[in-house]
Design a protein around this motif. Structure first.
Motif, PDB file in Angstrom:
ATOM      1  N   PHE A 128     -24.872  24.452  -5.023  1.00 19.38           N
ATOM      2  CA  PHE A 128     -24.193  25.342  -4.068  1.00 19.38           C
ATOM      3  C   PHE A 128     -24.135  26.747  -4.657  1.00 19.38           C
ATOM      4  O   PHE A 128     -24.103  26.939  -5.872  1.00 19.38           O
ATOM      5  CB  PHE A 128     -22.791  24.832  -3.734  1.00 19.38           C
ATOM      6  CG  PHE A 128     -21.874  24.725  -4.931  1.00 19.38           C
ATOM      7  CD1 PHE A 128     -20.992  25.744  -5.232  1.00 19.38           C
ATOM      8  CD2 PHE A 128     -21.907  23.614  -5.752  1.00 19.38           C
ATOM      9  CE1 PHE A 128     -20.147  25.660  -6.329  1.00 19.38           C
ATOM     10  CE2 PHE A 128     -21.066  23.513  -6.846  1.00 19.38           C
ATOM     11  CZ  PHE A 128     -20.186  24.534  -7.150  1.00 19.38           C
ATOM     12  N   THR A 129     -24.098  27.728  -3.776  1.00 19.92           N
ATOM     13  CA  THR A 129     -24.022  29.129  -4.174  1.00 19.92           C
ATOM     14  C   THR A 129     -23.801  29.985  -2.925  1.00 19.92           C
ATOM     15  O   THR A 129     -23.536  29.447  -1.836  1.00 19.92           O
ATOM     16  CB  THR A 129     -25.311  29.582  -4.892  1.00 19.92           C
ATOM     17  OG1 THR A 129     -25.138  30.919  -5.376  1.00 19.92           O
ATOM     18  CG2 THR A 129     -26.514  29.520  -3.972  1.00 19.92           C
ATOM     19  N   VAL A 130     -23.888  31.303  -3.053  1.00 23.61           N
ATOM     20  CA  VAL A 130     -23.922  32.215  -1.915  1.00 23.61           C
ATOM     21  C   VAL A 130     -25.141  33.117  -2.080  1.00 23.61           C
ATOM     22  O   VAL A 130     -25.529  33.454  -3.209  1.00 23.61           O
ATOM     23  CB  VAL A 130     -22.634  33.063  -1.788  1.00 23.61           C
ATOM     24  CG1 VAL A 130     -21.446  32.187  -1.465  1.00 23.61           C
ATOM     25  CG2 VAL A 130     -22.390  33.885  -3.032  1.00 23.61           C
ATOM     26  N   GLU A 131     -25.754  33.483  -0.978  1.00 19.97           N
ATOM     27  CA  GLU A 131     -26.985  34.274  -1.000  1.00 19.97           C
ATOM     28  C   GLU A 131     -26.832  35.516  -0.140  1.00 19.97           C
ATOM     29  O   GLU A 131     -25.920  35.601   0.693  1.00 19.97           O
ATOM     30  CB  GLU A 131     -28.165  33.425  -0.483  1.00 19.97           C
ATOM     31  CG  GLU A 131     -28.371  32.125  -1.254  1.00 19.97           C
ATOM     32  CD  GLU A 131     -29.375  31.207  -0.568  1.00 19.97           C
ATOM     33  OE1 GLU A 131     -29.607  31.399   0.655  1.00 19.97           O
ATOM     34  OE2 GLU A 131     -29.920  30.302  -1.235  1.00 19.97           O
ATOM     35  N   GLU A 132     -27.754  36.466  -0.344  1.00 17.94           N
ATOM     36  CA  GLU A 132     -27.829  37.697   0.462  1.00 17.94           C
ATOM     37  C   GLU A 132     -26.484  38.426   0.487  1.00 17.94           C
ATOM     38  O   GLU A 132     -26.013  38.883   1.544  1.00 17.94           O
ATOM     39  CB  GLU A 132     -28.313  37.390   1.884  1.00 17.94           C
ATOM     40  CG  GLU A 132     -29.639  36.656   1.944  1.00 17.94           C
ATOM     41  CD  GLU A 132     -30.048  36.294   3.360  1.00 17.94           C
ATOM     42  OE1 GLU A 132     -29.650  37.006   4.311  1.00 17.94           O
ATOM     43  OE2 GLU A 132     -30.756  35.285   3.524  1.00 17.94           O
ATOM     44  N   LEU A 133     -25.875  38.566  -0.650  1.00 20.10           N
ATOM     45  CA  LEU A 133     -24.554  39.197  -0.750  1.00 20.10           C
ATOM     46  C   LEU A 133     -24.666  40.700  -0.508  1.00 20.10           C
ATOM     47  O   LEU A 133     -25.500  41.380  -1.110  1.00 20.10           O
ATOM     48  CB  LEU A 133     -23.960  38.922  -2.125  1.00 20.10           C
ATOM     49  CG  LEU A 133     -22.565  39.483  -2.402  1.00 20.10           C
ATOM     50  CD1 LEU A 133     -21.537  38.836  -1.488  1.00 20.10           C
ATOM     51  CD2 LEU A 133     -22.192  39.271  -3.860  1.00 20.10           C
ATOM     52  N   GLN A 134     -23.810  41.222   0.374  1.00 19.31           N
ATOM     53  CA  GLN A 134     -23.758  42.652   0.690  1.00 19.31           C
ATOM     54  C   GLN A 134     -22.301  43.110   0.678  1.00 19.31           C
ATOM     55  O   GLN A 134     -21.425  42.433   1.208  1.00 19.31           O
ATOM     56  CB  GLN A 134     -24.377  42.944   2.061  1.00 19.31           C
ATOM     57  CG  GLN A 134     -25.873  42.665   2.161  1.00 19.31           C
ATOM     58  CD  GLN A 134     -26.711  43.695   1.430  1.00 19.31           C
ATOM     59  OE1 GLN A 134     -26.294  44.846   1.278  1.00 19.31           O
ATOM     60  NE2 GLN A 134     -27.894  43.287   0.983  1.00 19.31           N
ATOM     61  N   ILE A 135     -22.093  44.281   0.075  1.00 17.36           N
ATOM     62  CA  ILE A 135     -20.758  44.881   0.013  1.00 17.36           C
ATOM     63  C   ILE A 135     -20.791  46.189   0.797  1.00 17.36           C
ATOM     64  O   ILE A 135     -21.724  46.989   0.665  1.00 17.36           O
ATOM     65  CB  ILE A 135     -20.333  45.155  -1.440  1.00 17.36           C
ATOM     66  CG1 ILE A 135     -20.564  43.908  -2.306  1.00 17.36           C
ATOM     67  CG2 ILE A 135     -18.879  45.596  -1.491  1.00 17.36           C
ATOM     68  CD1 ILE A 135     -19.747  42.711  -1.902  1.00 17.36           C
ATOM     69  N   TYR A 136     -19.751  46.421   1.598  1.00 18.73           N
ATOM     70  CA  TYR A 136     -19.697  47.631   2.431  1.00 18.73           C
ATOM     71  C   TYR A 136     -18.377  48.360   2.208  1.00 18.73           C
ATOM     72  O   TYR A 136     -17.337  47.741   1.978  1.00 18.73           O
ATOM     73  CB  TYR A 136     -19.818  47.273   3.916  1.00 18.73           C
ATOM     74  CG  TYR A 136     -21.148  46.659   4.293  1.00 18.73           C
ATOM     75  CD1 TYR A 136     -22.251  47.452   4.610  1.00 18.73           C
ATOM     76  CD2 TYR A 136     -21.298  45.272   4.339  1.00 18.73           C
ATOM     77  CE1 TYR A 136     -23.467  46.883   4.962  1.00 18.73           C
ATOM     78  CE2 TYR A 136     -22.505  44.693   4.688  1.00 18.73           C
ATOM     79  CZ  TYR A 136     -23.586  45.502   4.995  1.00 18.73           C
ATOM     80  OH  TYR A 136     -24.785  44.935   5.341  1.00 18.73           O
TER      81      TYR A 136
END
Length: 213
Positions: A128-136
């Motif tokens: 498990f993980t998180v992908e395509e992380l974007q910060i705004y």
């Protein structure tokens, strides 16, 4: 409200040796992902977006700049946010997620660093993980909108279509209502005085009759 993407550096995932379940050696149920912003001054975080990959719960901590003379401190702004409601199904396992600052538990200003803590207590999902992380962060505010002039003072070409025959003119309704009210009051006062006059006349006539008898 506009938003602007913040350049960031996502560090490699670190597997913690603590958690709800250790599914196998080297695959514990808790992962940590640190995000830094080397080319950006402390900013106000507006939104976080990512694609989930079989992560059940997410916590977020931020390191915030406090003042010149005190060190930056870590605060928890999101705790055990559920990404997979049912551990025995794949609901939410690969969905795109958006988290906004109003969902956080603390103020999201002066952010220096971000830490994502991922948990998957179920032994069914070993990876498990998180992908395509974007910060705004919040972008420049748009100029204030003003009401167009035609809402209060229509120009001749924007005047409303004349009403069909027989319908009241809205511009005259108010004055006509006032005139009707004044006329009603006058009629009421006149009717009262007429009744009083008749009573007086009748009374005089009765007295005259009595005098003749």
């Amino acid at each position: 409200m506009s938003r602007v993407s913040v350049p960031c550096h996502v560090k490699s995932t670190v597997a913690l040796q603590v958690g709800d379940v250790r599914t196998s050696q080297g695959r514990p149920g808790v992962l940590v992902i640190d995000v830094t912003f080397p080319s950006v001054a402390p900013f106000e975080l507006q939104e976080i977006t990512f694609k989930n990959y079989y992560t059940a719960f997410l916590s977020i901590r931020v390191r915030q700049h406090t003042s010149t003379h005190s060190p930056a401190k870590w605060v928890t702004c999101l705790r055990d946010y559920c990404l997979m409601p049912d551990p025995h199904s794949e609901e939410g396992a690969q969905e795109y997620i958006s988290l906004f600052k109003h969902q956080m538990l603390c103020d999201m200003t002066r952010v220096l660093e971000l830490r994502l803590i991922l948990r998957q207590p179920s032994p069914l999902w070993l990876s498990f993980t998180v992908e395509e992380l974007q910060i705004y962060q919040q972008g420049p505010k748009s100029p204030s909108m003003t009401f167009p002039k035609w809402l209060s003072h229509p120009v001749p070409c924007e005047q409303p279509i004349p009403l069909p025959e027989g319908l009241p003119d809205p511009s005259r309704v108010s004055s006509e209502v006032q005139q009707m009210w004044a006329l009603t009051e006058m009629i009421r006062a006149s009717h009262t005085s007429t009744r009083i006059g008749r009573f007086d006349v009748d009374g005089c006539y009765d007295l005259n009759l009595l005098s003749y008898t």
